[in-house]
Design an enzyme around this catalytic site. Structure first.
Site, mmCIF file in Angstrom:
data_model
loop_
_atom_site.group_PDB
_atom_site.id
_atom_site.type_symbol
_atom_site.label_atom_id
_atom_site.label_comp_id
_atom_site.label_asym_id
_atom_site.label_seq_id
_atom_site.Cartn_x
_atom_site.Cartn_y
_atom_site.Cartn_z
ATOM 1 N N ASP A 30 -11.434 -0.709 13.769
ATOM 2 C CA ASP A 30 -11.919 -0.822 12.390
ATOM 3 C C ASP A 30 -13.377 -1.296 12.360
ATOM 4 O OD1 ASP A 30 -9.525 -0.029 11.219
ATOM 5 O OD2 ASP A 30 -8.706 -2.065 11.239
ATOM 6 N N ARG A 90 0.816 -1.210 0.000
ATOM 7 C CA ARG A 90 0.000 0.000 0.000
ATOM 8 C C ARG A 90 0.846 1.255 0.000
ATOM 9 N NH1 ARG A 90 -4.329 -0.538 4.087
ATOM 10 N NH2 ARG A 90 -5.193 -1.580 2.273
ATOM 11 N N TYR A 91 1.970 1.194 0.696
ATOM 12 C CA TYR A 91 2.827 2.369 0.836
ATOM 13 C C TYR A 91 4.026 2.239 -0.098
ATOM 14 C CZ TYR A 91 0.234 3.200 5.205
ATOM 15 O OH TYR A 91 -0.733 3.432 6.132
ATOM 16 N N CYS A 147 -3.982 -17.616 14.629
ATOM 17 C CA CYS A 147 -3.565 -16.945 15.862
ATOM 18 C C CYS A 147 -3.805 -17.909 17.022
ATOM 19 C CB CYS A 147 -4.393 -15.695 16.139
ATOM 20 S SG CYS A 147 -3.970 -14.278 15.123
ATOM 21 N N ARG A 207 -8.822 -8.523 10.506
ATOM 22 C CA ARG A 207 -8.651 -9.545 9.470
ATOM 23 C C ARG A 207 -9.542 -10.750 9.734
ATOM 24 N NH1 ARG A 207 -3.008 -8.120 9.674
ATOM 25 N NH2 ARG A 207 -2.918 -6.171 8.521
ATOM 26 N N LYS A 228 -3.012 4.496 7.169
ATOM 27 C CA LYS A 228 -3.173 5.054 8.508
ATOM 28 C C LYS A 228 -3.132 6.577 8.458
ATOM 29 C CE LYS A 228 -0.918 1.030 10.482
ATOM 30 N NZ LYS A 228 -0.514 0.365 9.222
ATOM 31 N N CYS A 231 -11.100 -8.293 15.498
ATOM 32 C CA CYS A 231 -10.008 -8.433 14.533
ATOM 33 C C CYS A 231 -10.349 -7.850 13.169
ATOM 34 C CB CYS A 231 -9.646 -9.907 14.354
ATOM 35 S SG CYS A 231 -8.370 -10.170 13.112
ATOM 36 N N ARG A 266 7.316 0.093 1.670
ATOM 37 C CA ARG A 266 7.215 -1.029 2.619
ATOM 38 C C ARG A 266 6.000 -1.890 2.300
ATOM 39 N NH1 ARG A 266 5.591 3.747 4.310
ATOM 40 N NH2 ARG A 266 4.072 4.085 5.955
ATOM 41 N N CYS A 285 -8.918 -12.120 18.787
ATOM 42 C CA CYS A 285 -9.549 -10.923 19.334
ATOM 43 C C CYS A 285 -10.854 -10.733 18.582
ATOM 44 C CB CYS A 285 -8.663 -9.707 19.105
ATOM 45 S SG CYS A 285 -6.959 -9.968 19.634
ATOM 46 N N ASP A 310 -7.105 3.736 10.469
ATOM 47 C CA ASP A 310 -6.735 3.077 9.224
ATOM 48 C C ASP A 310 -7.951 3.276 8.320
ATOM 49 O OD1 ASP A 310 -5.149 1.679 7.459
ATOM 50 O OD2 ASP A 310 -4.593 0.162 8.946
HETATM 51 C C1 LIG Z 1 0.307 -0.525 9.012
HETATM 52 C C2 LIG Z 1 0.760 -0.936 7.688
HETATM 53 C C3 LIG Z 1 2.102 -0.802 7.296
HETATM 54 C C4 LIG Z 1 3.152 -0.211 8.210
HETATM 55 O O1 LIG Z 1 2.854 1.123 8.490
HETATM 56 P P1 LIG Z 1 3.810 1.995 9.418
HETATM 57 O O2 LIG Z 1 3.089 3.298 9.592
HETATM 58 O O3 LIG Z 1 5.107 2.160 8.682
HETATM 59 O O4 LIG Z 1 3.995 1.262 10.700
HETATM 60 C C5 LIG Z 1 2.458 -1.197 6.035
HETATM 61 N N1 LIG Z 1 1.557 -1.695 5.172
HETATM 62 C C6 LIG Z 1 0.253 -1.828 5.513
HETATM 63 C C7 LIG Z 1 -0.709 -2.355 4.494
HETATM 64 C C8 LIG Z 1 -0.185 -1.456 6.785
HETATM 65 O O5 LIG Z 1 -1.467 -1.616 7.115
#
Ligand SMILES: *Cc1c(COP(=O)(O)O)cnc(C)c1O
Length: 399
Positions: A322, A140-141, A153, A162, A366, A160, A144, A157, A359
């Site tokens: 969520d 998504r980002y 798990c 997911r 986020k 959850c 990363r 929870c 989120d």
């Molecule tokens: C939370 C998340 C991350 C990591 O986010 P950070 O703000 O860097 O901790 C990466 N990818 C996805 C899809 C996430 O939900």
């Protein structure tokens, strides 16, 4: 017990040769000890401290819970629910049996409210499926990825996010083929410098599988940091064995984000597990979901963050819950989260203060929320600020 001093290239450590790993010493708090005597009278402490025994003996039905919890009319078997019931014996030992249902019990025992569909609630609210590049990867980002390595798990929870992908059986960890496809994706994407391993709970995997994942990720040059998201230190601290930590620390820089909900989770066992991780040089962060009548007060959050800092967990995220189907009874107004942030900032260590985030439903990622400390500009162009005590200050802005 025969102990022998062994040496590796950089350190000396005690090798406990005579006893198998599950017999290693781990603390047992007094409430838990009473629980073991009452509910698992034939179990030995070595068995109790063996994480595989914990998973094998987990509570998965409401009938099993009813043997030690006086259930309320709302705590029921939900056949329509897609989220399985699963609680480790250790975590079950922390659930109180009062008329007043305690905070931890609310997070793991299903209630009929889960069947009520609230406004705007949906499966997979974060639209992670849409961001699935390959089966186990959510990219998504820009720099990363989220690597979902299992649907399993040790304890589920009820809130959850997911819920749509978790699995009842330990057998349902993702396949090696899916993992290899994900590893290949990361290899091919040079921009990925940070991999967040999550699920499910990655620390329910065997040592061998964890080592497979970490060594393969570490062999990719552009992967700078590796993170693991887990609730294991809170629900199955016995999993944090000497052997596991020996593996983890080979793959630094490795970070662990721990899902923590309430100060009652910080038992002797959990503290022992966290200290063991921190002693291995693993930076620990927290992820806490804001939950109605569970941890939605400034005092509880402040206590939680202080307790976490004592075992070197740095508060990282406080999440707005969520909107999964049936989550209305868990959700608080957003104003509550802002109130908590306002109530801790300035009043306690900056290290105790998390980022409060939503989120974004629909896959926006986020988004941080802050109380309004910035009050705009005055006529002279000064920035007007409000401090934690509500006093106004001016900063001569650079023009
Ligand atoms: C939370 C998340 C991350 C990591 O986010 P950070 O703000 O860097 O901790 C990466 N990818 C996805 C899809 C996430 O939900």
């Amino acid at each position: 017990m025969e102990t022998k001093l062994a040496s590796s290239s950089t350190e000396f450590y005690i090798e406990e040769k005579a006893e198998p790993p599950s017999h290693r010493i781990f603390p047992v708090n007094t409430q838990t000890l009473t629980f073991i005597q009452n509910n698992f009278p034939t179990a030995t402490i070595s068995e109790w401290n063996d994480w595989r025994w914990q998973i094998k003996n987990s509570f998965t039905t409401i009938e099993a819970l009813s043997k030690f919890l006086k259930l309320t009319d709302k705590e029921v078997f939900l056949k329509e629910t897609h989220l399985p019931l699963r609680i480790t014996p250790y975590y079950a030992s922390l659930l109180n049996n009062d008329q007043n249902i305690g905070p931890l019990r609310k997070t793991v025992v299903p209630v009929s409210d889960e069947l009520l569909l609230g406004n705007g609630e949906e499966n997979d609210p974060l639209h992670e499926h849409a961001d699935n590049k390959v089966k186990c990867i959510v990219h998504r980002y820009p720099d990363r990825v989220l690597f979902l390595v299992t649907g399993f798990c040790s304890t589920y929870c009820r809130y959850c996010t997911r819920t749509h992908m978790v699995s009842q059986s330990e057998k349902q960890h993702s396949s090696k083929k899916d993992w290899d496809e994900a590893l290949q994706y990361i290899k091919e994407h040079q921009e990925v410098r940070d991999v967040l391993i999550s699920g499910g709970d990655p620390l329910t995997l065997s040592d061998d599988r964890i080592e497979y994942l970490l060594s393969n990720l570490r062999s990719i040059d552009h992967v700078e940091i590796i993170r693991i998201g887990t609730k294991v230190p809170a629900v199955l601290p016995q999993r944090i064995t000497v052997e596991l930590v020996e593996i983890l620390k080979k793959y630094h820089p490795l970070f662990i984000s721990i899902h923590i909900t309430h100060p009652e989770e910080l038992t002797e066992e959990m503290k022992f597990a966290c200290n063991r991780l921190a002693d291995a040089g693993i930076p620990l962060g927290s992820q806490t979901v804001l939950l109605k009548d569970i941890n939605d007060s400034t005092n509880i959050y402040k206590k939680l963050s202080h307790e976490m800092l004592k075992v070197r967990i740095r508060p990282y995220y406080l999440y707005q819950c969520d909107p999964i189907p049936g989550s209305a009874h868990f959700r608080t107004p957003v104003s509550k989260g802002l109130e908590i942030i306002k109530g801790v900032r300035g009043f306690t260590s900056g290290y105790a203060i998390p980022h409060y985030v939503i989120d974004a439903p629909g896959g926006g990622g986020k988004i941080p929320l802050l109380p309004d400390y910035y009050k705009g500009k005055d006529n002279a162009g000064n920035v007007v600020l409000e401090n934690y005590e509500g006093n106004k200050y001016k900063y001569p802005d650079y023009i």
